[in-house]
Design a protein around this motif. Structure first.
Motif, PDB file in Angstrom:
ATOM      1  N   VAL A   1     -18.013  16.271   3.655  1.00  0.00           N
ATOM      2  CA  VAL A   1     -18.498  15.653   4.914  1.00  0.00           C
ATOM      3  C   VAL A   1     -17.872  16.490   6.108  1.00  0.00           C
ATOM      4  O   VAL A   1     -18.457  16.981   6.958  1.00  0.00           O
ATOM      5  N   GLN A   2     -16.531  16.757   6.075  1.00  0.00           N
ATOM      6  CA  GLN A   2     -15.726  17.328   6.923  1.00  0.00           C
ATOM      7  C   GLN A   2     -14.474  17.856   6.373  1.00  0.00           C
ATOM      8  O   GLN A   2     -13.740  17.169   5.511  1.00  0.00           O
ATOM      9  N   GLU A   3     -14.143  18.877   6.872  1.00  0.00           N
ATOM     10  CA  GLU A   3     -13.135  19.679   5.802  1.00  0.00           C
ATOM     11  C   GLU A   3     -12.177  20.388   7.066  1.00  0.00           C
ATOM     12  O   GLU A   3     -12.605  20.512   8.397  1.00  0.00           O
ATOM     13  N   ASN A   4     -10.919  20.823   6.712  1.00  0.00           N
ATOM     14  CA  ASN A   4     -10.109  21.658   7.488  1.00  0.00           C
ATOM     15  C   ASN A   4      -9.700  20.695   8.996  1.00  0.00           C
ATOM     16  O   ASN A   4      -9.549  21.341  10.012  1.00  0.00           O
ATOM     17  N   ILE A   5      -9.382  19.323   8.713  1.00  0.00           N
ATOM     18  CA  ILE A   5      -9.141  18.423   9.899  1.00  0.00           C
ATOM     19  C   ILE A   5      -7.453  18.592  10.218  1.00  0.00           C
ATOM     20  O   ILE A   5      -6.867  18.090   9.101  1.00  0.00           O
ATOM     21  N   ALA A   6      -6.938  18.902  11.028  1.00  0.00           N
ATOM     22  CA  ALA A   6      -5.543  19.062  11.213  1.00  0.00           C
ATOM     23  C   ALA A   6      -5.044  17.843  11.295  1.00  0.00           C
ATOM     24  O   ALA A   6      -5.620  16.810  11.971  1.00  0.00           O
ATOM     25  N   ALA A   7      -4.017  17.401  10.440  1.00  0.00           N
ATOM     26  CA  ALA A   7      -3.392  15.949  10.354  1.00  0.00           C
ATOM     27  C   ALA A   7      -2.008  16.174   9.971  1.00  0.00           C
ATOM     28  O   ALA A   7      -1.592  16.954   9.350  1.00  0.00           O
ATOM     29  N   ASN A   8      -1.180  14.918  10.349  1.00  0.00           N
ATOM     30  CA  ASN A   8      -0.230  14.863  10.127  1.00  0.00           C
ATOM     31  C   ASN A   8       0.031  13.327   9.180  1.00  0.00           C
ATOM     32  O   ASN A   8      -0.528  12.579   9.738  1.00  0.00           O
ATOM     33  N   LEU A   9       0.570  13.409   7.991  1.00  0.00           N
ATOM     34  CA  LEU A   9       0.801  12.125   7.224  1.00  0.00           C
ATOM     35  C   LEU A   9       2.214  11.884   7.296  1.00  0.00           C
ATOM     36  O   LEU A   9       3.117  12.524   6.776  1.00  0.00           O
ATOM     37  N   PHE A  10       2.471  10.792   7.730  1.00  0.00           N
ATOM     38  CA  PHE A  10       3.864  10.124   7.564  1.00  0.00           C
ATOM     39  C   PHE A  10       4.298   9.537   6.138  1.00  0.00           C
ATOM     40  O   PHE A  10       3.691   8.706   5.606  1.00  0.00           O
ATOM     41  N   ARG A  11       5.346  10.203   5.696  1.00  0.00           N
ATOM     42  CA  ARG A  11       5.821   9.879   4.437  1.00  0.00           C
ATOM     43  C   ARG A  11       7.291   9.721   4.646  1.00  0.00           C
ATOM     44  O   ARG A  11       8.225  10.669   4.706  1.00  0.00           O
ATOM     45  N   GLY A  12       7.649   8.463   4.718  1.00  0.00           N
ATOM     46  CA  GLY A  12       9.301   8.220   5.001  1.00  0.00           C
ATOM     47  C   GLY A  12       9.526   8.560   6.591  1.00  0.00           C
ATOM     48  O   GLY A  12       8.483   8.426   7.421  1.00  0.00           O
ATOM     49  N   ARG A  13      10.456   9.261   6.732  1.00  0.00           N
ATOM     50  CA  ARG A  13      10.716   9.817   8.178  1.00  0.00           C
ATOM     51  C   ARG A  13      10.010  11.219   8.184  1.00  0.00           C
ATOM     52  O   ARG A  13      10.130  11.759   9.541  1.00  0.00           O
ATOM     53  N   GLU A  14       9.377  11.852   7.247  1.00  0.00           N
ATOM     54  CA  GLU A  14       8.879  13.102   7.492  1.00  0.00           C
ATOM     55  C   GLU A  14       7.383  12.947   8.198  1.00  0.00           C
ATOM     56  O   GLU A  14       6.744  12.197   7.181  1.00  0.00           O
ATOM     57  N   GLY A  15       7.066  13.712   9.015  1.00  0.00           N
ATOM     58  CA  GLY A  15       5.514  13.924   9.460  1.00  0.00           C
ATOM     59  C   GLY A  15       5.015  14.946   8.673  1.00  0.00           C
ATOM     60  O   GLY A  15       5.230  16.290   9.088  1.00  0.00           O
ATOM     61  N   VAL A  16       4.484  14.704   7.784  1.00  0.00           N
ATOM     62  CA  VAL A  16       3.801  15.981   6.757  1.00  0.00           C
ATOM     63  C   VAL A  16       2.798  16.670   7.542  1.00  0.00           C
ATOM     64  O   VAL A  16       1.518  15.773   7.411  1.00  0.00           O
ATOM     65  N   GLY A  17       2.875  17.932   7.747  1.00  0.00           N
ATOM     66  CA  GLY A  17       1.315  18.576   8.437  1.00  0.00           C
ATOM     67  C   GLY A  17       0.464  19.221   7.384  1.00  0.00           C
ATOM     68  O   GLY A  17       1.087  19.457   6.268  1.00  0.00           O
ATOM     69  N   GLY A  18      -0.490  19.156   7.444  1.00  0.00           N
ATOM     70  CA  GLY A  18      -1.650  19.710   6.592  1.00  0.00           C
ATOM     71  C   GLY A  18      -2.857  19.605   7.095  1.00  0.00           C
ATOM     72  O   GLY A  18      -3.276  19.569   8.281  1.00  0.00           O
ATOM     73  N   LYS A  19      -3.904  19.448   6.262  1.00  0.00           N
ATOM     74  CA  LYS A  19      -5.389  19.271   6.302  1.00  0.00           C
ATOM     75  C   LYS A  19      -5.867  18.324   5.556  1.00  0.00           C
ATOM     76  O   LYS A  19      -5.757  17.984   4.469  1.00  0.00           O
ATOM     77  N   LEU A  20      -6.816  17.588   6.414  1.00  0.00           N
ATOM     78  CA  LEU A  20      -7.479  16.461   5.821  1.00  0.00           C
ATOM     79  C   LEU A  20      -8.910  16.708   5.425  1.00  0.00           C
ATOM     80  O   LEU A  20      -9.609  17.607   6.332  1.00  0.00           O
ATOM     81  N   THR A  21      -9.422  16.315   4.214  1.00  0.00           N
ATOM     82  CA  THR A  21     -10.905  16.654   4.011  1.00  0.00           C
ATOM     83  C   THR A  21     -11.580  15.325   3.677  1.00  0.00           C
ATOM     84  O   THR A  21     -11.011  14.493   2.834  1.00  0.00           O
TER      85      THR A  21
END
Length: 113
Positions: free
Chosen positions: A10-30
């Motif tokens: 539907v949509q790819e390469n959405i810049a996103a950060n996912l909170f995992r504990g204290r870390e804001g994990v940067g990546g791509k959401l599809t």
């Protein structure tokens, strides 16, 4: 990410950060016709991907980061888990997820009739 049979993007390469504990994990959401898939960048401490099936999602909500910044999104799951993301154009992304969930439900109804 490998697509499953009859699954479409539907949509790819959405810049996103996912909170995992204290870390804001940067990546791509599809967003696909069946799931959300988050792929972290390799330079994060936590590099394992996250896969959420649309039929397991109970709600997608807006949230603020740092109490005031309107760029957060919270995904609630049937099992009680919550996943918090930071994304740009969150209303648009939330709309895409909700629309895709609705289309998935309609497809299931049509197939069972």
């Amino acid at each position: 990410m490998k697509l499953k049979r009859n699954e479409s993007i539907v949509q790819e390469n959405i810049a996103a950060n996912l909170f995992r504990g204290r870390e804001g994990v940067g990546g791509k959401l599809t967003i696909t016709s069946e799931r959300l898939y988050f792929q972290p960048h390799s330079h994060n401490n936590q590099t394992q991907p996250l896969e959420l099936h649309l039929n397991d999602i109970t709600a997608v909500e807006k949230r603020n980061t740092l109490f005031v910044i309107p760029n957060g999104m919270k995904i609630k799951m049937h099992n009680g888990q919550e996943h918090k993301f930071v994304v740009w154009k969150r209303a648009e992304i939330i709309g895409m997820i909700q629309d895709t969930k609705m289309k998935q439900k309609m497809t299931v109804i049509i197939k069972t009739r």
